[in-house]
Design an enzyme around this catalytic site. Structure first.
Site, mmCIF file in Angstrom:
data_model
loop_
_atom_site.group_PDB
_atom_site.id
_atom_site.type_symbol
_atom_site.label_atom_id
_atom_site.label_comp_id
_atom_site.label_asym_id
_atom_site.label_seq_id
_atom_site.Cartn_x
_atom_site.Cartn_y
_atom_site.Cartn_z
ATOM 1 N N GLU A 70 0.824 -1.186 -0.041
ATOM 2 C CA GLU A 70 -0.091 -0.167 -0.023
ATOM 3 C C GLU A 70 0.927 1.373 -0.134
ATOM 4 O O GLU A 70 0.491 2.226 -0.673
ATOM 5 C CB GLU A 70 -0.935 -0.060 1.076
ATOM 6 C CG GLU A 70 -1.939 1.265 1.383
ATOM 7 C CD GLU A 70 -2.675 1.460 2.415
ATOM 8 O OE1 GLU A 70 -2.789 0.595 3.367
ATOM 9 O OE2 GLU A 70 -3.654 2.205 2.116
ATOM 10 N N ASP A 90 -0.749 -5.084 3.148
ATOM 11 C CA ASP A 90 -1.167 -3.731 3.895
ATOM 12 C C ASP A 90 -0.468 -4.109 5.073
ATOM 13 O O ASP A 90 -1.176 -4.662 6.208
ATOM 14 C CB ASP A 90 -2.753 -3.901 3.687
ATOM 15 C CG ASP A 90 -3.311 -2.214 4.197
ATOM 16 O OD1 ASP A 90 -2.528 -1.686 4.922
ATOM 17 O OD2 ASP A 90 -4.449 -2.377 3.860
ATOM 18 N N ILE A 92 -0.650 -1.901 7.793
ATOM 19 C CA ILE A 92 -1.867 -1.362 8.702
ATOM 20 C C ILE A 92 -3.062 -1.126 7.989
ATOM 21 O O ILE A 92 -3.333 -0.233 7.281
ATOM 22 C CB ILE A 92 -1.618 0.088 9.472
ATOM 23 C CG1 ILE A 92 -0.046 -0.309 10.189
ATOM 24 C CG2 ILE A 92 -2.743 -0.145 10.633
ATOM 25 C CD1 ILE A 92 -0.030 1.029 11.218
ATOM 26 N N ASP A 93 -4.107 -2.315 8.040
ATOM 27 C CA ASP A 93 -5.212 -2.159 7.432
ATOM 28 C C ASP A 93 -6.386 -1.745 8.520
ATOM 29 O O ASP A 93 -6.408 -2.632 9.530
ATOM 30 C CB ASP A 93 -5.577 -3.627 6.899
ATOM 31 C CG ASP A 93 -7.046 -3.550 6.156
ATOM 32 O OD1 ASP A 93 -7.176 -2.492 5.344
ATOM 33 O OD2 ASP A 93 -7.939 -4.232 6.369
ATOM 34 N N THR A 95 -6.069 1.821 9.089
ATOM 35 C CA THR A 95 -5.013 2.985 9.833
ATOM 36 C C THR A 95 -5.952 3.830 10.668
ATOM 37 O O THR A 95 -5.574 4.618 11.430
ATOM 38 C CB THR A 95 -4.299 3.796 8.562
ATOM 39 O OG1 THR A 95 -3.859 2.795 7.945
ATOM 40 C CG2 THR A 95 -3.519 4.868 9.039
ATOM 41 N N ASP A 220 -5.945 -4.618 0.512
ATOM 42 C CA ASP A 220 -7.279 -4.840 1.619
ATOM 43 C C ASP A 220 -7.620 -6.084 1.617
ATOM 44 O O ASP A 220 -8.377 -6.612 2.587
ATOM 45 C CB ASP A 220 -8.131 -3.705 1.525
ATOM 46 C CG ASP A 220 -7.646 -2.288 1.668
ATOM 47 O OD1 ASP A 220 -6.993 -2.085 2.761
ATOM 48 O OD2 ASP A 220 -8.064 -1.499 0.716
HETATM 49 C C1 LIP Z 1 -8.790 0.695 4.939
HETATM 50 C C2 LIP Z 1 -10.002 -0.437 4.918
HETATM 51 C C3 LIP Z 1 -11.079 0.004 5.458
HETATM 52 C C4 LIP Z 1 -11.640 1.040 4.621
HETATM 53 C C5 LIP Z 1 -10.958 2.098 4.137
HETATM 54 C C6 LIP Z 1 -9.598 1.624 3.788
HETATM 55 P P1 LIP Z 1 -6.192 0.916 5.045
HETATM 56 O O1 LIP Z 1 -7.592 0.189 4.668
HETATM 57 O O2 LIP Z 1 -9.449 -1.544 5.335
HETATM 58 O O3 LIP Z 1 -12.089 -0.894 5.935
HETATM 59 O O4 LIP Z 1 -12.992 1.519 5.003
HETATM 60 O O5 LIP Z 1 -11.191 2.710 2.924
HETATM 61 O O6 LIP Z 1 -9.187 1.182 2.747
HETATM 62 O O7 LIP Z 1 -6.161 2.177 4.375
HETATM 63 O O8 LIP Z 1 -6.565 1.339 6.583
HETATM 64 O O9 LIP Z 1 -5.110 0.207 4.795
#
Ligand code: LIP
Length: 279
Positions: A70, A90, A92-93, A95, A220
């Protein structure tokens, strides 16, 4: 025959654990927030540091492999999926959850060969839940097998989705109209945990029955997609057609019947692709 990707998967679990430890430690201190594409697209120094840690550790062991990460993509790296062994990361999924210390924050790593997902690892690091799945070998949480609820009736489902502001008013209205339509079926409820990878693992372990999303990215989805399918779940495109990892949209469900039914209630909007414009 020995599994050619076993060593990669074992390394993946180890590096996800290390990454999770770094994230937990970072939660103890101040978190400086930066913005990417908009005021609500957040990133922190920890996202970047954790991605570097993961990629450098994997590169040292598997130097010929490819990566889609990412934060590397945000910094200009390409995000084209090839036939090469490819790690889709990813760091930190969730963030936004991390920034607010909302407890669903995961490290998500999927591994593809010839564009097929071979394994996935999702470490929900505040909960200390390590989800793992190897193609054809089942899905596990902390080593214990997991499976989907098997629910086939959408009106008995707990449905997950993610809600975020969309600058394009038409997309925003469509997202809200979809929410209204699903609630009015009625389903048992809708929840938004804030991490796509965790959402797929919640469906995989039977704690929710379906998850839909338009506008996320391959990083993601890759890790969680492996966990979901190996737990007996079904993953399709938002239209109900075949799932495409680079399409930025999905329905993940406890059964084909729920996936099809959900698709029939959803209106699509343009989200671009990860391997072209990414818009
Ligand atoms: C996030 C997702 C989250 C979604 C955000 C974003 P990130 O990933 O996991 O569920 O609502 O749009 O994509 O940016 O925290 O890796």
């Amino acid at each position: 025959m020995t599994d050619p990707w076993q060593e990669c998967m074992e390394h993946c679990v180890e590096v996800a654990k290390q990454a999770g430890k770094v994230i937990r430690e970072a939660l103890q201190g101040d978190i400086a927030v930066m913005h990417k594409s908009s005021q609500v697209d957040l990133v922190t120094e920890t996202d970047q540091r954790v991605e570097q840690l993961i990629i450098s550790s994997i590169k040292a062991k598997f130097p010929a492999h490819s990566f889609i990460g990412e934060e590397s993509v945000a910094a200009g790296a390409p995000s084209a999926l090839t036939d090469d062994p490819t790690w889709i990361i990813d760091p930190i999924d969730g963030t936004t959850n991390f920034v607010h210390r909302f407890p669903f924050v995961s490290v998500s790593i999927g591994f593809t060969v010839k564009k097929e997902i071979e394994f996935g690892v999702v470490y929900s690091c505040i909960e200390d839940k390590m989800y793992t799945a190897r193609r054809g070998k089942g899905a596990f949480c902390n080593g214990v097998p997991i499976k989907v609820s098997g629910q086939e009736d959408l009106s008995r489902c707990l449905v997950l989705t993610e809600l975020g502001f969309k600058e394009d008013p038409q997309r925003f209205d469509t997202m809200m109209a979809n929410l209204r339509r699903i609630l009015a079926i009625p389903v048992h409820g809708i929840r938004s945990p804030g991490s796509a990878a965790v959402n797929m693992c919640l469906v995989a372990s039977g704690s929710a029955d379906a998850y839909y999303h338009q506008g996320i990215h391959c990083w993601d989805m890759a890790g969680g997609a492996a966990v979901l399918t190996e737990a007996g779940g079904v993953i399709v495109d938002i239209s109900g057609g075949p799932f495409d990892l680079m399409s930025r949209r999905l329905i993940a469900a406890s059964s084909g019947a729920v996936a099809r039914s959900l698709a029939s209630h959803l209106t699509q909007f343009h989200v671009g692709r990860d391997d072209t414009d990414g818009s």
